[in-house]
Design a protein around this motif. Structure first.
Motif, mmCIF file in Angstrom:
data_model
loop_
_atom_site.group_PDB
_atom_site.id
_atom_site.type_symbol
_atom_site.label_atom_id
_atom_site.label_comp_id
_atom_site.label_asym_id
_atom_site.label_seq_id
_atom_site.Cartn_x
_atom_site.Cartn_y
_atom_site.Cartn_z
ATOM 1 N N ASP A 148 136.381 40.740 -30.800
ATOM 2 C CA ASP A 148 136.743 39.674 -31.736
ATOM 3 C C ASP A 148 137.665 40.141 -32.859
ATOM 4 O OD1 ASP A 148 135.372 37.817 -30.285
ATOM 5 O OD2 ASP A 148 133.651 37.716 -31.621
ATOM 6 N N ALA A 149 137.586 41.405 -33.232
ATOM 7 C CA ALA A 149 138.440 41.917 -34.309
ATOM 8 C C ALA A 149 139.911 41.981 -33.890
ATOM 9 C CB ALA A 149 137.960 43.297 -34.751
ATOM 10 N N HIS A 150 140.171 41.913 -32.591
ATOM 11 C CA HIS A 150 141.540 42.051 -32.086
ATOM 12 C C HIS A 150 142.100 40.776 -31.467
ATOM 13 C CE1 HIS A 150 140.151 46.259 -32.334
ATOM 14 N NE2 HIS A 150 141.374 46.427 -32.789
ATOM 15 N N ILE A 151 141.464 39.640 -31.765
ATOM 16 C CA ILE A 151 141.988 38.366 -31.267
ATOM 17 C C ILE A 151 142.135 37.405 -32.436
ATOM 18 C CG2 ILE A 151 141.029 38.707 -28.961
ATOM 19 C CD1 ILE A 151 138.840 36.696 -29.648
ATOM 20 N N GLY A 152 143.036 36.442 -32.276
ATOM 21 C CA GLY A 152 143.297 35.469 -33.323
ATOM 22 C C GLY A 152 142.298 34.323 -33.332
ATOM 23 N N GLU A 153 142.448 33.463 -34.319
ATOM 24 C CA GLU A 153 141.527 32.342 -34.512
ATOM 25 C C GLU A 153 141.527 31.358 -33.339
ATOM 26 O OE1 GLU A 153 139.257 31.847 -36.944
ATOM 27 O OE2 GLU A 153 139.808 33.881 -37.582
ATOM 28 N N GLU A 154 142.707 31.038 -32.804
ATOM 29 C CA GLU A 154 142.767 30.087 -31.692
ATOM 30 C C GLU A 154 142.076 30.639 -30.446
ATOM 31 O OE1 GLU A 154 146.627 27.624 -31.413
ATOM 32 O OE2 GLU A 154 147.211 29.519 -32.362
ATOM 33 N N LEU A 155 142.321 31.903 -30.139
ATOM 34 C CA LEU A 155 141.675 32.513 -28.976
ATOM 35 C C LEU A 155 140.174 32.644 -29.200
ATOM 36 C CD1 LEU A 155 141.897 33.647 -26.161
ATOM 37 C CD2 LEU A 155 142.618 35.828 -27.135
ATOM 38 N N ARG A 156 139.778 32.958 -30.415
ATOM 39 C CA ARG A 156 138.346 33.038 -30.736
ATOM 40 C C ARG A 156 137.690 31.668 -30.533
ATOM 41 N NH1 ARG A 156 138.823 35.166 -35.439
ATOM 42 N NH2 ARG A 156 138.977 37.258 -34.611
ATOM 43 N N ALA A 157 138.394 30.594 -30.896
ATOM 44 C CA ALA A 157 137.859 29.243 -30.705
ATOM 45 C C ALA A 157 137.707 28.922 -29.217
ATOM 46 C CB ALA A 157 138.761 28.222 -31.388
ATOM 47 N N ILE A 158 138.667 29.359 -28.409
ATOM 48 C CA ILE A 158 138.550 29.156 -26.960
ATOM 49 C C ILE A 158 137.355 29.937 -26.432
ATOM 50 C CG2 ILE A 158 139.638 29.611 -24.724
ATOM 51 C CD1 ILE A 158 142.364 29.111 -26.159
ATOM 52 N N LYS A 159 137.222 31.183 -26.887
ATOM 53 C CA LYS A 159 136.133 32.050 -26.406
ATOM 54 C C LYS A 159 134.754 31.473 -26.731
ATOM 55 C CE LYS A 159 134.277 36.682 -26.820
ATOM 56 N NZ LYS A 159 133.758 37.475 -27.903
ATOM 57 N N THR A 160 134.641 30.749 -27.820
ATOM 58 C CA THR A 160 133.342 30.199 -28.220
ATOM 59 C C THR A 160 133.212 28.710 -27.900
ATOM 60 O OG1 THR A 160 134.160 29.804 -30.471
ATOM 61 C CG2 THR A 160 133.056 31.918 -30.056
ATOM 62 N N SER A 161 134.143 28.172 -27.121
ATOM 63 C CA SER A 161 134.123 26.745 -26.796
ATOM 64 C C SER A 161 132.949 26.393 -25.888
ATOM 65 C CB SER A 161 135.436 26.350 -26.122
ATOM 66 O OG SER A 161 135.501 26.910 -24.817
ATOM 67 N N GLU A 162 132.700 25.120 -25.802
ATOM 68 C CA GLU A 162 131.621 24.620 -24.952
ATOM 69 C C GLU A 162 131.840 25.001 -23.490
ATOM 70 O OE1 GLU A 162 129.963 20.235 -23.759
ATOM 71 O OE2 GLU A 162 130.548 20.560 -25.852
ATOM 72 N N ILE A 163 133.073 24.934 -23.034
ATOM 73 C CA ILE A 163 133.384 25.299 -21.648
ATOM 74 C C ILE A 163 133.067 26.769 -21.402
ATOM 75 C CG2 ILE A 163 135.271 25.623 -19.993
ATOM 76 C CD1 ILE A 163 136.543 23.101 -21.250
ATOM 77 N N GLU A 164 133.506 27.641 -22.307
ATOM 78 C CA GLU A 164 133.232 29.073 -22.141
ATOM 79 C C GLU A 164 131.743 29.364 -22.223
ATOM 80 O OE1 GLU A 164 134.845 31.871 -21.239
ATOM 81 O OE2 GLU A 164 136.500 30.539 -20.748
ATOM 82 N N ASN A 165 131.040 28.674 -23.113
ATOM 83 C CA ASN A 165 129.592 28.874 -23.200
ATOM 84 C C ASN A 165 128.916 28.492 -21.889
ATOM 85 O OD1 ASN A 165 129.458 29.969 -25.783
ATOM 86 N ND2 ASN A 165 129.399 27.962 -26.744
ATOM 87 N N ALA A 166 129.373 27.417 -21.258
ATOM 88 C CA ALA A 166 128.800 27.013 -19.968
ATOM 89 C C ALA A 166 129.108 28.051 -18.899
ATOM 90 C CB ALA A 166 129.344 25.648 -19.564
ATOM 91 N N LEU A 167 130.341 28.568 -18.877
ATOM 92 C CA LEU A 167 130.714 29.578 -17.887
ATOM 93 C C LEU A 167 129.936 30.878 -18.071
ATOM 94 C CD1 LEU A 167 134.580 29.041 -17.810
ATOM 95 C CD2 LEU A 167 132.958 28.492 -15.987
#
Length: 131
Positions: A99-118
């Protein structure tokens, strides 16, 4: 996904590369600008075309396009322990990014509902490469 999904994706500044063999679509990569990188949102090659280097060619094109267009890197999210996911991207020269090496938009994708389901099917990680 439906054809309309991809029509909408293109309308939202996403890029889709398609691989065809003898006129038959056999693979694709969908990417979009996120933060200051190009994000691989989806990639697939038909199973009966695995092992022919098509995925690697798609990834190489994706990386070269990102470099040519001035992005500072590329990234994607994948399953860490599935051989044709995490280990595959490591073999192609990518690294896992915390997380320290990714931006806010990518962090939001990583924690999205879709990613949580996957993530219920296995550990998900961000892979990437900085230029």
């Amino acid at each position: 996904m439906t054809p309309q999904f991809y029509i909408d994706a293109i309308g939202q500044n996403q890029i889709i590369w398609l691989v065809e063999l003898r006129g038959e679509p056999v693979g694709f990569l969908r990417a979009k600008p996120v933060d200051n990188i190009l994000y691989c949102a989806e990639m697939s090659v038909l199973k009966h075309h695995h092992g022919k280097g098509l995925g690697e060619k798609l990834i190489n094109h994706f990386v070269n396009f990102a470099k040519a267009e001035g992005f500072s890197g590329v990234a994607g999210i994948t399953y860490k322990n599935v051989p044709w996911n995490g280990p595959y991207y490591l073999r192609l020269g990518f690294s896992y990014l915390d997380d320290a090496h990714i931006g806010e938009e990518l962090r939001a994708i990583k924690t999205s509902e879709i990613e949580n389901a996957l993530s219920h099917a296995g550990e998900r990680v961000v892979f990437g490469q900085r230029f």
